[in-house]
Design an enzyme around this catalytic site. Structure first.
Site, PDB file in Angstrom:
ATOM      1  N   LYS A   1       0.865  -1.194   0.000  1.00 56.46           N
ATOM      2  CA  LYS A   1       0.000   0.000   0.000  1.00 56.46           C
ATOM      3  C   LYS A   1       0.889   1.227   0.000  1.00 56.46           C
ATOM      4  O   LYS A   1       1.997   1.201   0.543  1.00 56.46           O
ATOM      5  CB  LYS A   1      -0.868   0.021   1.261  1.00 56.46           C
ATOM      6  CG  LYS A   1      -2.125   0.854   1.100  1.00 56.46           C
ATOM      7  CD  LYS A   1      -3.231   0.080   0.390  1.00 56.46           C
ATOM      8  CE  LYS A   1      -4.500   0.866   0.270  1.00 56.46           C
ATOM      9  NZ  LYS A   1      -5.622   0.016  -0.146  1.00 56.46           N
TER      10      LYS A   1
HETATM   11  P1  NAD Z   1     -13.692   7.711  -2.290  1.00 54.82           P
HETATM   12  O1  NAD Z   1     -12.751   8.819  -2.074  1.00 54.82           O
HETATM   13  O2  NAD Z   1     -14.275   7.481  -3.634  1.00 54.82           O
HETATM   14  O3  NAD Z   1     -14.920   7.820  -1.259  1.00 54.82           O
HETATM   15  C1  NAD Z   1     -14.792   8.046   0.099  1.00 54.82           C
HETATM   16  C2  NAD Z   1     -16.058   8.743   0.565  1.00 54.82           C
HETATM   17  O4  NAD Z   1     -16.058   8.812   1.992  1.00 54.82           O
HETATM   18  C3  NAD Z   1     -16.189  10.183   0.061  1.00 54.82           C
HETATM   19  O5  NAD Z   1     -17.515  10.391  -0.401  1.00 54.82           O
HETATM   20  C4  NAD Z   1     -15.929  11.033   1.312  1.00 54.82           C
HETATM   21  O6  NAD Z   1     -16.617  12.263   1.285  1.00 54.82           O
HETATM   22  C5  NAD Z   1     -16.467  10.115   2.370  1.00 54.82           C
HETATM   23  N1  NAD Z   1     -15.961  10.384   3.718  1.00 54.82           N
HETATM   24  C6  NAD Z   1     -14.717  10.699   4.109  1.00 54.82           C
HETATM   25  N2  NAD Z   1     -14.687  10.899   5.436  1.00 54.82           N
HETATM   26  C7  NAD Z   1     -15.937  10.680   5.878  1.00 54.82           C
HETATM   27  C8  NAD Z   1     -16.555  10.709   7.149  1.00 54.82           C
HETATM   28  N3  NAD Z   1     -15.860  11.008   8.237  1.00 54.82           N
HETATM   29  N4  NAD Z   1     -17.856  10.412   7.226  1.00 54.82           N
HETATM   30  C9  NAD Z   1     -18.577  10.110   6.130  1.00 54.82           C
HETATM   31  N5  NAD Z   1     -18.053  10.066   4.909  1.00 54.82           N
HETATM   32  C10 NAD Z   1     -16.761  10.352   4.788  1.00 54.82           C
HETATM   33  O7  NAD Z   1     -12.929   6.415  -1.764  1.00 54.82           O
HETATM   34  P2  NAD Z   1     -13.269   4.887  -2.052  1.00 54.82           P
HETATM   35  O8  NAD Z   1     -12.360   4.417  -3.119  1.00 54.82           O
HETATM   36  O9  NAD Z   1     -14.736   4.681  -2.168  1.00 54.82           O
HETATM   37  O10 NAD Z   1     -12.742   4.236  -0.679  1.00 54.82           O
HETATM   38  C11 NAD Z   1     -13.547   4.207   0.491  1.00 54.82           C
HETATM   39  C12 NAD Z   1     -13.058   3.079   1.376  1.00 54.82           C
HETATM   40  O11 NAD Z   1     -13.118   1.870   0.620  1.00 54.82           O
HETATM   41  C13 NAD Z   1     -11.604   3.211   1.850  1.00 54.82           C
HETATM   42  O12 NAD Z   1     -11.495   2.632   3.131  1.00 54.82           O
HETATM   43  C14 NAD Z   1     -10.845   2.369   0.844  1.00 54.82           C
HETATM   44  O13 NAD Z   1      -9.614   1.910   1.361  1.00 54.82           O
HETATM   45  C15 NAD Z   1     -11.843   1.248   0.649  1.00 54.82           C
HETATM   46  N6  NAD Z   1     -11.627   0.492  -0.578  1.00 54.82           N
HETATM   47  C16 NAD Z   1     -11.778   1.071  -1.809  1.00 54.82           C
HETATM   48  C17 NAD Z   1     -11.536   0.302  -2.936  1.00 54.82           C
HETATM   49  C18 NAD Z   1     -11.742   0.844  -4.324  1.00 54.82           C
HETATM   50  O14 NAD Z   1     -11.540   0.081  -5.282  1.00 54.82           O
HETATM   51  N7  NAD Z   1     -12.167   2.075  -4.485  1.00 54.82           N
HETATM   52  C19 NAD Z   1     -11.123  -1.036  -2.818  1.00 54.82           C
HETATM   53  C20 NAD Z   1     -10.996  -1.588  -1.553  1.00 54.82           C
HETATM   54  C21 NAD Z   1     -11.252  -0.823  -0.425  1.00 54.82           C
END
Ligand code: NAD
Length: 419
Positions: A106
């Site tokens: 990561k």
């Molecule tokens: P992203 O940036 O697209 O979305 C994150 C969202 O969370 C945003 O809408 C943001 O406004 C919101 N957010 C941030 N802080 C917040 C809070 N305190 N309360 C409420 N909402 C809040 O990111 P993503 O890619 O969707 O990732 C989100 C999670 O999923 C992370 O933990 C990431 O590691 C995990 N994840 C993502 C992927 C992927 O392929 N995108 C894969 C595995 C895991």
């Protein structure tokens, strides 16, 4: 959100818990709990006003026993050495639980991307790619998107790497745009695995998802797509969603697609006309719903908040959204928690398909991607259930770690020692 819990300590606790159920020696346990190496560097980049910005950046390579290190790159002011270490460890066990031939890694940059122009972000990303170049590669370490990074950043990293290496190597990174060697179905993959694992969990409980009420914390890539797919395929009622601007609620249901269009247009979910009220994030997390999807960042639910959680099932789209104490409380309350290393494993699974397609220079249809993804996720869920029942384990997370650790141990033991 609790900021006091160190995510790396949470990861180590999860591994220790699971290791009590299998035969792991002390030295080996230490290896399972700590990264092999970490790159920590400063990126010095010229900004638009001719000043120089300096950005702390990391890449942790946690364990490569099962294949190249694999894991995303995050742009966020909260990125830290320990966060990157934790996220890289979760990747090891995530890849193992869905049985794809990767280790875990990561990376991240300490930055609020909203404060920089597109040109600045491109220069910052290319500076990071230049630092990463000696340690990444199709067979070494294959980064991907994470919070605040996406196809655009992946395309820049691929281009920087290929230019410096004087070759084409699309498999050096995944999550690329389709025309740069990306895979059909990659953008939706994380949300799709959250949807599939929620379906399997409800099936396990003998309950139907149809009409189930759902709350989603974090309406970004993972959360919004999980909500849309659950609404489309299972006719759930999405009653509340949130992002960093706040939470919205309508007990009669929000339209998942419409809320996303609104967020794309305005930048946030708050202010959406179809909501009957706004909530705090804590209120959203403790709503009386059938399914709760934390899809924002780590430590969203700590032990105290967990006592007020009313959901029957939690599918962890985010990485590490529950503290270990929250896990204990929810286990005690018989809440079914589908752990992050399975519920959000769709992203890395389709990244694996993307890498396979890149290396074969032969691209699949979206239908094939989705079928293969469903097979991997359902097989992994079945394997988790089998282990949960056979070892009489306290919860699904421990079962997922027992399966995953066993696979990592097997690969390590089969490799033998050197010299
Ligand atoms: P992203 O940036 O697209 O979305 C994150 C969202 O969370 C945003 O809408 C943001 O406004 C919101 N957010 C941030 N802080 C917040 C809070 N305190 N309360 C409420 N909402 C809040 O990111 P993503 O890619 O969707 O990732 C989100 C999670 O999923 C992370 O933990 C990431 O590691 C995990 N994840 C993502 C992927 C992927 O392929 N995108 C894969 C595995 C895991």
């Amino acid at each position: 959100m609790s900021n006091e819990v160190n995510p790396f300590e949470s990861l180590q606790e999860q591994i220790e818990d699971a290791a009590t159920h299998i035969d792991v020696g002390d030295g080996v346990l230490d290896r399972l709990k700590n990264p092999e190496r970490i790159l920590e560097t400063n990126l010095s980049v010229e900004l638009d006003d001719d000043s120089v910005g300096v950005f702390r950046a990391y890449r942790s390579q946690f364990n490569g026993d099962r294949g190249p290190y694999k894991g995303g790159i995050r742009y966020h002011p909260g990125v830290s050495r320990d966060e990157v270490k934790a996220l890289s460890g979760w990747m090891v066990y995530k890849c193992a639980v869905v049985d794809i031939p990767y280790g875990g890694g990561k990376g991240g940059i300490v930055i609020d991307p909203q404060e920089y122009s597109t040109d600045e972000l491109e220069r910052i990303t290319r500076a990071f790619a230049t630092e990463l170049r000696p340690i990444i590669g199709e067979d070494r370490d294959v980064p991907a998107p994470d919070v605040n990074t996406g196809q655009r950043e992946m395309n820049w990293i691929k281009d920087t790497y290929e230019t410096l290496e004087g070759t084409t190597a699309p498999g050096v990174i995944t999550g690329k745009a389709i025309d740069s060697g990306g895979s059909a179905g990659r953008v939706e993959a994380t949300g799709r695995s959250t949807m599939l694992t929620a379906r399997e969990a409800f099936d396990y409980l003998g309950r139907s998802l149809s009409g189930a009420s759902v709350a989603v914390q974090g309406y970004g890539n993972a959360g919004s797509i999980a909500a849309e797919l659950l609404e489309d395929a299972h006719d759930v009622t999405v009653v509340a969603v949130s992002d960093s601007s706040g939470a919205i609620h309508n007990p009669e249901g929000l339209d998942a697609h419409d809320v996303k269009a609104f967020k794309n247009e305005t930048g946030s979910v708050t202010g959406y006309e179809g909501a009957t009220e706004e909530l705090t994030n804590e209120e959203l997390l403790t709503l009386d719903v059938d399914l709760l999807i934390p899809a924002a960042l780590e430590n969203a639910i700590d032990g105290e908040l967990a006592r007020d959680v009313q959901a029957d099932v939690i599918a962890e789209a985010a990485n590490g959204p529950l503290t270990p104490e929250a896990d204990d409380v929810l286990t005690e309350k018989d809440v079914i928690v589908v752990p992050d290393i399975l519920a959000n494993a769709g992203g890395v699974t389709v990244s694996y398909f993307e890498w396979v397609q890149n290396r074969q220079r032969f691209y699949w249809t979206e239908e094939r991607v989705n079928e293969e993804l469903e097979r991997h996720i359902v097989d992994a869920f079945d394997g988790l259930l089998e282990c949960y029942e056979e070892y009489d384990l306290p919860n699904f997370r421990t079962a997922a770690y027992v399966v995953a650790i066993q696979r990592v141990l097997n690969a390590s033991e089969e490799a033998g020692s050197w010299p």
